[in-house]
Scaffold this motif. Structure first.
Motif, short mmCIF file in Angstrom:
data_model
loop_
_atom_site.label_atom_id
_atom_site.label_comp_id
_atom_site.label_asym_id
_atom_site.label_seq_id
_atom_site.Cartn_x
_atom_site.Cartn_y
_atom_site.Cartn_z
N ALA A 99 0.84 -1.20 0.00
CA ALA A 99 0.00 0.00 0.00
C ALA A 99 0.88 1.25 0.00
O ALA A 99 1.96 1.26 0.58
N ARG A 100 0.40 2.31 -0.66
CA ARG A 100 1.21 3.53 -0.75
C ARG A 100 1.48 4.16 0.61
O ARG A 100 2.50 4.81 0.81
N TRP A 103 8.96 1.35 -1.67
CA TRP A 103 8.91 0.62 -2.94
C TRP A 103 8.26 1.51 -4.00
O TRP A 103 7.64 2.51 -3.68
N GLY A 104 8.41 1.12 -5.24
CA GLY A 104 7.75 1.86 -6.32
C GLY A 104 8.73 2.66 -7.15
O GLY A 104 9.95 2.51 -7.06
N VAL A 105 8.17 3.56 -7.98
CA VAL A 105 8.98 4.39 -8.87
C VAL A 105 9.41 5.65 -8.13
O VAL A 105 8.60 6.36 -7.56
N ASN A 106 10.70 5.91 -8.15
CA ASN A 106 11.32 7.00 -7.39
C ASN A 106 11.67 8.15 -8.34
O ASN A 106 12.25 7.94 -9.41
N HIS A 107 11.36 9.37 -7.93
CA HIS A 107 11.61 10.54 -8.78
C HIS A 107 13.03 11.11 -8.63
O HIS A 107 13.40 12.01 -9.38
N GLY A 142 -2.55 -9.64 7.47
CA GLY A 142 -2.54 -8.25 7.91
C GLY A 142 -1.59 -7.34 7.16
O GLY A 142 -1.58 -6.13 7.41
N VAL A 143 -0.79 -7.88 6.23
CA VAL A 143 0.12 -7.06 5.44
C VAL A 143 -0.51 -6.87 4.06
O VAL A 143 -0.63 -7.81 3.29
N PRO A 144 -0.93 -5.65 3.73
CA PRO A 144 -1.71 -5.45 2.50
C PRO A 144 -0.87 -5.55 1.24
O PRO A 144 0.32 -5.23 1.23
N GLY A 145 -1.52 -6.01 0.19
CA GLY A 145 -0.89 -6.06 -1.12
C GLY A 145 -1.47 -5.01 -2.04
O GLY A 145 -2.05 -4.01 -1.59
#
Length: 547
Positions: free
Chosen positions: A207-208, A274-278, A523-526
């Motif tokens: 999750a963001r 995590w994710g795309v980093n600017h 309990g750990v969201p995807g």
């Protein structure tokens, strides 16, 4: 019941039994290393001496029970023939790799206990009489392993290589750097690992707004470790392809050396999300010189032809907003930010080419003009990149996320740990086809093969690597090796038998009925999505690389 399925398999009457008198002989001295490997694989579980020609020395002569390894002109380098009757085993290969794969097939003809590391009592070590011919469909049969997001210690990498070899996979693409960590020692830039090799915590879940876990994480391979990994893989006919990701996915390097960033005075930490980093690399000539130094050391460590430069998921907004970057774009006549990304890749590709190597990178590299000749493209955003690259004359490795991303969830069940994207079942991965439809014969020849990609944002241990990778990688291995029509029902029968081998190897694979209790992450969201949502997103982000 071999996996991958061989080209031909003819069962005969009778069997061959391994005994105290059985020896391993070679018809060519170049196969001595393969003989030693086979001996080491057989000695522990069988308790038999299985002397090689080297060990027999002056005692060489006629024998009544032998495993004979030889080369056969006319066979492909990775092809083999395996014949078994009551007098012995004969394995002939077009090259040392073919003989090695024939040895792997021989192990699968023995009881699964052969994969255990201690002497096994009450096992009949017999091989059924059989005649097999075999060879691979594709020359690139790979796995990408992300050791940047979650570090995998050397012994686990070596174990992973052994498992790849069992399944006739021959390329290990190591994703060594990213925003979250730098994993290879570079002697001239020690802070890449002393600073960039560690982060203070990791995002927990997809999750963001997911929290951090509060636990530092890191590690790196020394240059001695890398040499060992490369040599160990080579003994198993696996090429290790390194990847240093630029110009995006670079915050770990910028944290270590702030002058690499767009704002050289800004101190960033190794990224914990995590994710795309600017935060991407700055465009100074000094940045290129820095990475040339990195690549020089990397090419000294990895002797293979390809050197990965990444090129994926590089946001352009910081370049667009930065006055100095815009000035450099104008001075160099690059046109725009896409031109700047191509400049990065071209400058470093030329350096790699100067050492007799070729650049390898993700399909975003196709978005710019003047991509260097000889570049190899990994098509991950569906197959658009594969089609475009092949039609432009670039070699291609197919790794579309909808078919071979092994961090994706494995079912619709709520018990799947940290469920990401679309479900990919064993049957889905078995259907992987590396050659896109509609290519001409000339373009199709540019498809080197394919690979599975194992991203580790949410895979934080070797035990979970096992859960996500196996047995889906068994299916992908067969898709890349086996010639001819595929039949999932027939494959499933062989896979069910093959699972006993994975059990003996100690692989904690995902069971068909779902994750075991310790493989769940309640309990750990995807961040699950449907196939329709995923397809729409891929269509949007690949628009720039279509012809």
């Amino acid at each position: 019941m071999l996996l991958p399925r061989p080209t031909t398999y003819l069962a005969e009457d009778g069997e061959f039994s391994l005994t105290e008198a059985t020896v391993i002989r070679v018809g060519d001295t170049s196969l001595a290393g393969t003989a030693r490997w086979l001996q080491s694989a057989l000695r522990a579980p069988t308790g038999l001496p299985l002397l090689t020609d080297e060990e027999r020395g002056d005692r060489r002569g006629p024998v009544d029970s032998a495993i004979l390894l030889s080369l056969k002109p006319g066979l492909g380098a990775e092809a083999y023939e395996l014949d078994v009757d009551s007098s012995g085993v004969r394995i002939a290969g077009g090259g040392a790799a073919g003989v090695f794969y024939g040895c792997q097939a021989l192990l699968q003809l023995l009881p699964p206990t052969v994969y255990r590391h201690a002497f096994a009592y009450d096992v009949r070590w017999s091989v059924p009489a059989v005649s097999i011919t075999d060879g691979p469909r594709f020359r690139w049969r790979g796995t990408m392993l992300d050791v940047s997001r979650h570090f995998m210690v050397k012994r686990e990498v070596l174990r992973f290589i052994d498992l790849m070899a069992v399944h006739r996979l021959n390329t290990l693409h190591l994703h060594l750097t990213d925003d979250q960590g730098w994993r290879v020692e570079i002697l001239r830039y020690p802070k890449l690992t002393s600073v960039g090799g560690w982060r203070r915590e990791s995002q927990l879940g997809a999750a963001r707004d997911a929290p951090g876990d509060g636990r530092p994480h890191g590690g790196f391979y020394t240059q001695a470790d890398i040499r060992e990994i490369v040599a160990y893989a080579a003994e198993r006919h696996i090429t290790v392809v390194p990847e240093i990701d630029i110009p995006g996915h670079s915050q770990a390097a910028i944290a270590a050396y702030p002058e690499l960033g767009i704002k050289p005075g800004q101190q960033l930490e190794v990224w914990t999300r995590w994710g795309v980093n600017h935060n991407v690399l700055g465009a100074e000539e000094s940045t290129i010189e820095f990475y040339k130094g990195v690549l020089d050391e990397l090419m000294d460590l990895f002797p293979g032809e390809l050197i990965g430069l990444g090129g994926d998921e590089c946001p352009k907004d910081r370049w667009e907003a930065d006055e100095r970057t815009q000035q450099l774009i104008r001075e160099r006549g690059l046109g725009d930010e896409k031109g700047l990304q191509t400049w990065f890749i071209s400058e470093l590709s030329a350096h790699v080419a100067g050492r007799g190597r070729r650049a390898y990178g993700w399909d975003e590299m196709l978005e710019g003009a003047n991509l260097p000749a000889g570049t190899v493209i990994a098509s991950w955003r569906g197959m658009t990149g594969a089609v475009t690259a092949a039609n432009r004359g670039y070699d291609v490795v197919a790794c579309p996320d909808h078919a071979v991303y092994l961090d994706y969830r494995q079912s619709e069940s709520p018990d799947e740990p940290i469920p990401v994207s679309i479900p990919l079942t064993v049957e889905d991965t078995y259907g992987f086809e590396p050659v896109p439809e509609g290519l001409s014969a000339e373009s199709a020849a540019h498809v080197l093969g394919g690979q599975a990609n194992v991203w580790t944002e949410h895979i934080d241990s070797p035990r979970m690597i096992d859960f996500y990778v196996w047995p889906r990688l068994c299916a992908i291995a067969e898709a890349l090796w086996t010639n001819g029509k595929r039949d999932y029902a027939e494959f499933r029968v062989r896979l069910d038998e093959h699972l006993a081998r994975l059990d003996a190897l100690g692989v904690e694979y995902r069971h068909e009925e779902g994750p075991l209790p310790w493989q769940k992450r309640p309990g750990v969201p995807g961040r699950p999505s449907t196939r329709e949502q995923r397809a729409a997103h891929i269509a949007q982000v690949t628009a720039d690389i279509r012809d």
